[in-house]
Design a protein around this motif. Structure first.
Motif, PDB file in Angstrom:
ATOM      1  N   GLN A  59       0.830  -1.209   0.000  1.00  0.00           N
ATOM      2  CA  GLN A  59       0.000   0.000   0.000  1.00  0.00           C
ATOM      3  C   GLN A  59       0.867   1.262   0.000  1.00  0.00           C
ATOM      4  O   GLN A  59       0.512   2.269  -0.622  1.00  0.00           O
ATOM      5  CB  GLN A  59      -0.950  -0.018   1.197  1.00  0.00           C
ATOM      6  CG  GLN A  59      -2.090  -1.022   1.040  1.00  0.00           C
ATOM      7  CD  GLN A  59      -2.907  -1.201   2.299  1.00  0.00           C
ATOM      8  OE1 GLN A  59      -2.416  -1.015   3.424  1.00  0.00           O
ATOM      9  NE2 GLN A  59      -4.170  -1.558   2.139  1.00  0.00           N
ATOM     10  N   VAL A  60       2.016   1.208   0.682  1.00  0.00           N
ATOM     11  CA  VAL A  60       2.946   2.338   0.647  1.00  0.00           C
ATOM     12  C   VAL A  60       3.493   2.516  -0.768  1.00  0.00           C
ATOM     13  O   VAL A  60       3.649   3.650  -1.252  1.00  0.00           O
ATOM     14  CB  VAL A  60       4.102   2.143   1.658  1.00  0.00           C
ATOM     15  CG1 VAL A  60       5.143   3.242   1.509  1.00  0.00           C
ATOM     16  CG2 VAL A  60       3.573   2.115   3.085  1.00  0.00           C
ATOM     17  N   VAL A  61       3.774   1.398  -1.455  1.00  0.00           N
ATOM     18  CA  VAL A  61       4.224   1.465  -2.848  1.00  0.00           C
ATOM     19  C   VAL A  61       3.173   2.172  -3.705  1.00  0.00           C
ATOM     20  O   VAL A  61       3.486   3.055  -4.510  1.00  0.00           O
ATOM     21  CB  VAL A  61       4.492   0.047  -3.412  1.00  0.00           C
ATOM     22  CG1 VAL A  61       4.775   0.114  -4.915  1.00  0.00           C
ATOM     23  CG2 VAL A  61       5.661  -0.605  -2.697  1.00  0.00           C
ATOM     24  N   GLN A  62       1.920   1.799  -3.508  1.00  0.00           N
ATOM     25  CA  GLN A  62       0.835   2.423  -4.268  1.00  0.00           C
ATOM     26  C   GLN A  62       0.739   3.917  -3.975  1.00  0.00           C
ATOM     27  O   GLN A  62       0.518   4.726  -4.881  1.00  0.00           O
ATOM     28  CB  GLN A  62      -0.487   1.727  -3.937  1.00  0.00           C
ATOM     29  CG  GLN A  62      -0.578   0.302  -4.464  1.00  0.00           C
ATOM     30  CD  GLN A  62      -1.860  -0.388  -4.028  1.00  0.00           C
ATOM     31  OE1 GLN A  62      -2.062  -0.665  -2.854  1.00  0.00           O
ATOM     32  NE2 GLN A  62      -2.744  -0.639  -4.977  1.00  0.00           N
ATOM     33  N   LEU A  63       0.908   4.286  -2.705  1.00  0.00           N
ATOM     34  CA  LEU A  63       0.859   5.707  -2.335  1.00  0.00           C
ATOM     35  C   LEU A  63       2.008   6.490  -2.966  1.00  0.00           C
ATOM     36  O   LEU A  63       1.845   7.645  -3.359  1.00  0.00           O
ATOM     37  CB  LEU A  63       0.927   5.850  -0.807  1.00  0.00           C
ATOM     38  CG  LEU A  63      -0.398   5.929  -0.062  1.00  0.00           C
ATOM     39  CD1 LEU A  63      -0.150   5.985   1.439  1.00  0.00           C
ATOM     40  CD2 LEU A  63      -1.210   7.135  -0.500  1.00  0.00           C
ATOM     41  N   SER A  64       3.176   5.867  -3.067  1.00  0.00           N
ATOM     42  CA  SER A  64       4.330   6.546  -3.669  1.00  0.00           C
ATOM     43  C   SER A  64       4.084   6.849  -5.139  1.00  0.00           C
ATOM     44  O   SER A  64       4.725   7.735  -5.713  1.00  0.00           O
ATOM     45  CB  SER A  64       5.592   5.690  -3.518  1.00  0.00           C
ATOM     46  OG  SER A  64       5.572   4.577  -4.404  1.00  0.00           O
ATOM     47  N   ARG A  65       3.149   6.113  -5.753  1.00  0.00           N
ATOM     48  CA  ARG A  65       2.809   6.313  -7.172  1.00  0.00           C
ATOM     49  C   ARG A  65       1.435   6.965  -7.334  1.00  0.00           C
ATOM     50  O   ARG A  65       0.861   6.951  -8.422  1.00  0.00           O
ATOM     51  CB  ARG A  65       2.785   4.955  -7.882  1.00  0.00           C
ATOM     52  CG  ARG A  65       4.064   4.147  -7.792  1.00  0.00           C
ATOM     53  CD  ARG A  65       3.801   2.720  -8.251  1.00  0.00           C
ATOM     54  NE  ARG A  65       5.001   1.899  -8.280  1.00  0.00           N
ATOM     55  CZ  ARG A  65       4.994   0.578  -8.471  1.00  0.00           C
ATOM     56  NH1 ARG A  65       3.841  -0.051  -8.646  1.00  0.00           N
ATOM     57  NH2 ARG A  65       6.121  -0.105  -8.469  1.00  0.00           N
ATOM     58  N   HIS A  66       0.885   7.501  -6.263  1.00  0.00           N
ATOM     59  CA  HIS A  66      -0.479   8.045  -6.283  1.00  0.00           C
ATOM     60  C   HIS A  66      -0.651   9.053  -7.425  1.00  0.00           C
ATOM     61  O   HIS A  66       0.213   9.919  -7.630  1.00  0.00           O
ATOM     62  CB  HIS A  66      -0.794   8.724  -4.950  1.00  0.00           C
ATOM     63  CG  HIS A  66      -2.264   8.892  -4.687  1.00  0.00           C
ATOM     64  ND1 HIS A  66      -3.031   9.796  -5.378  1.00  0.00           N
ATOM     65  CD2 HIS A  66      -3.105   8.267  -3.824  1.00  0.00           C
ATOM     66  CE1 HIS A  66      -4.280   9.734  -4.942  1.00  0.00           C
ATOM     67  NE2 HIS A  66      -4.353   8.816  -4.004  1.00  0.00           N
ATOM     68  N   PRO A  67      -1.749   8.937  -8.192  1.00  0.00           N
ATOM     69  CA  PRO A  67      -1.948   9.850  -9.330  1.00  0.00           C
ATOM     70  C   PRO A  67      -2.020  11.327  -8.945  1.00  0.00           C
ATOM     71  O   PRO A  67      -1.763  12.202  -9.780  1.00  0.00           O
ATOM     72  CB  PRO A  67      -3.277   9.373  -9.938  1.00  0.00           C
ATOM     73  CG  PRO A  67      -3.931   8.548  -8.879  1.00  0.00           C
ATOM     74  CD  PRO A  67      -2.826   7.935  -8.099  1.00  0.00           C
ATOM     75  N   LYS A  68      -2.362  11.626  -7.698  1.00  0.00           N
ATOM     76  CA  LYS A  68      -2.449  13.025  -7.262  1.00  0.00           C
ATOM     77  C   LYS A  68      -1.191  13.499  -6.542  1.00  0.00           C
ATOM     78  O   LYS A  68      -1.107  14.660  -6.150  1.00  0.00           O
ATOM     79  CB  LYS A  68      -3.650  13.207  -6.330  1.00  0.00           C
ATOM     80  CG  LYS A  68      -4.988  13.227  -7.032  1.00  0.00           C
ATOM     81  CD  LYS A  68      -6.090  13.619  -6.055  1.00  0.00           C
ATOM     82  CE  LYS A  68      -7.409  13.837  -6.768  1.00  0.00           C
ATOM     83  NZ  LYS A  68      -8.482  14.256  -5.839  1.00  0.00           N
ATOM     84  N   ARG A  69      -0.227  12.622  -6.362  1.00  0.00           N
ATOM     85  CA  ARG A  69       0.979  12.983  -5.615  1.00  0.00           C
ATOM     86  C   ARG A  69       1.787  14.036  -6.378  1.00  0.00           C
ATOM     87  O   ARG A  69       2.074  13.853  -7.569  1.00  0.00           O
ATOM     88  CB  ARG A  69       1.838  11.746  -5.362  1.00  0.00           C
ATOM     89  CG  ARG A  69       2.946  11.945  -4.329  1.00  0.00           C
ATOM     90  CD  ARG A  69       3.640  10.613  -4.032  1.00  0.00           C
ATOM     91  NE  ARG A  69       4.673  10.747  -3.021  1.00  0.00           N
ATOM     92  CZ  ARG A  69       4.459  10.672  -1.712  1.00  0.00           C
ATOM     93  NH1 ARG A  69       3.229  10.476  -1.262  1.00  0.00           N
ATOM     94  NH2 ARG A  69       5.446  10.787  -0.841  1.00  0.00           N
ATOM     95  N   PRO A  70       2.154  15.138  -5.736  1.00  0.00           N
ATOM     96  CA  PRO A  70       2.967  16.162  -6.419  1.00  0.00           C
ATOM     97  C   PRO A  70       4.273  15.577  -6.955  1.00  0.00           C
ATOM     98  O   PRO A  70       4.846  14.660  -6.359  1.00  0.00           O
ATOM     99  CB  PRO A  70       3.228  17.188  -5.309  1.00  0.00           C
ATOM    100  CG  PRO A  70       2.045  17.065  -4.408  1.00  0.00           C
ATOM    101  CD  PRO A  70       1.741  15.575  -4.389  1.00  0.00           C
TER     102      PRO A  70
END
Length: 319
Positions: A59-70
């Motif tokens: 899930q952290v991996v997914q967050l690191s690639r989040h489409p809204k992540r700056p």
């Protein structure tokens, strides 16, 4: 989709809150609606804290690639309003997957080298999805040496799935370019600060990831290989990504326990994209603090400190 699978319950509550806000125009029922919105806000906050307090490595991996992540350019533009980009490697081309240039924070001059993924399909294609080619690493090498010449601290921002593995990149010396950057960073006579913004993948990240201080955002990752590739190689099955991610221990929290990371910058509950302005301020302050600390160290001592740091990685004692 602008949210991850495990975020769906939170998104559904937020959508319900937005729908209720649009119905407040009826003054007779506005009080009841306000109460319901408050209750839903509390429920949403509780659910968000519950989900994000127990994230798996995958899930952290997914967050690191989040489409809204700056992305890197967002950070640079927010913390260095006077940024001046420097283009080209003076040998082959200007690789758009790497942004480099001069800027300042709190009147401190810095040389920035950042991997840029892009935000939409058009910009991602233009930036080659953040996968640098050899000319990108040679551009980074050129500005590193320029920073050394004028005693300017180097700030590298890491956000890449890895170096570009195409035939053209291999023909132009991808591995040599990465190795040359590592060789240079090991002995360059100016402070080097590395910031992992999102995804730090393989040698493509390491090529600008060696320095005196490694900082990671809370929901970023730093790994020798992606969980998907690891799953395919070790399990002969691309569906074992969750097991692979957990086995690899690639999150900032896990790497910090191993002593690989010098500082973890805490993110808002829900991730960087939930409060970008707060994160820009935190990143700016962390960089300035490190620059001031490292700039007060004698260069010979700084190089020895860097040598000791990297030689110690992987050394363990059994008790």
């Amino acid at each position: 989709m602008d949210f991850l699978d495990f975020e769906q319950p939170i998104v559904e509550l937020e959508r319900r809150i937005e729908e209720l806000k649009l119905t407040i125009s009826d003054s007779e029922s506005s009080t009841d609606i306000d109460n319901e919105i408050n209750n839903l806000n509390k429920k949403c906050e509780t659910l968000t804290n519950k989900i994000f307090s127990n994230l798996t490595e995958w899930q952290v991996v997914q967050l690191s690639r989040h489409p809204k992540r700056p992305i890197s350019s967002d950070v640079i533009n927010a913390i260095t309003p006077d940024f001046q980009e420097l283009h080209g490697d003076r040998m082959y081309a200007d690789d758009t997957a790497i942004i480099s240039g001069l800027g300042s924070i709190d009147n401190l001059s810095m040389m920035f080298i950042a991997q840029e993924k892009g935000k939409d399909t058009k910009s991602r294609v233009y930036r080659n999805y953040g996968m640098p080619r050899p000319e990108g690493y040679r551009k980074a090498l050129r500005v590193m040496k320029l920073a050394e010449k004028f005693s300017i601290p180097i700030i590298t921002i890491i956000d890449t799935p890895g170096a570009y593995p195409g035939i053209g990149a291999e023909e132009r010396g991808q591995s040599e370019a990465i190795a040359n950057n590592l060789f240079t960073l090991a002995s360059i006579k100016t402070p080097v600060i590395n910031l992992v913004l999102g995804e730090g993948g393989s040698g493509g990240a390491l090529a600008i990831g060696m320095g005196d201080s490694l900082m990671m955002l809370q929901y970023s990752i730093y790994t020798v290989i992606s969980p998907e590739a690891c799953s395919s190689i070790l399990w002969r099955n691309p569906d074992e990504t969750e097991i692979a991610a957990d086995s690899m221990g690639l999150s900032a929290g896990r790497l910090s326990k191993l002593g690989v990371v010098d500082q973890v910058i805490k993110e808002p509950t829900g991730g960087f994209h939930r409060d970008p302005e707060l994160m820009y301020q935190k990143i700016s302050e962390a960089i300035v603090d490190e620059v001031r600390l490292l700039s007060n160290i004698n260069i010979s001592d700084l190089l020895e400190r860097r040598r000791v740091k990297f030689r110690a990685i992987g050394q363990f004692k059994e008790i």
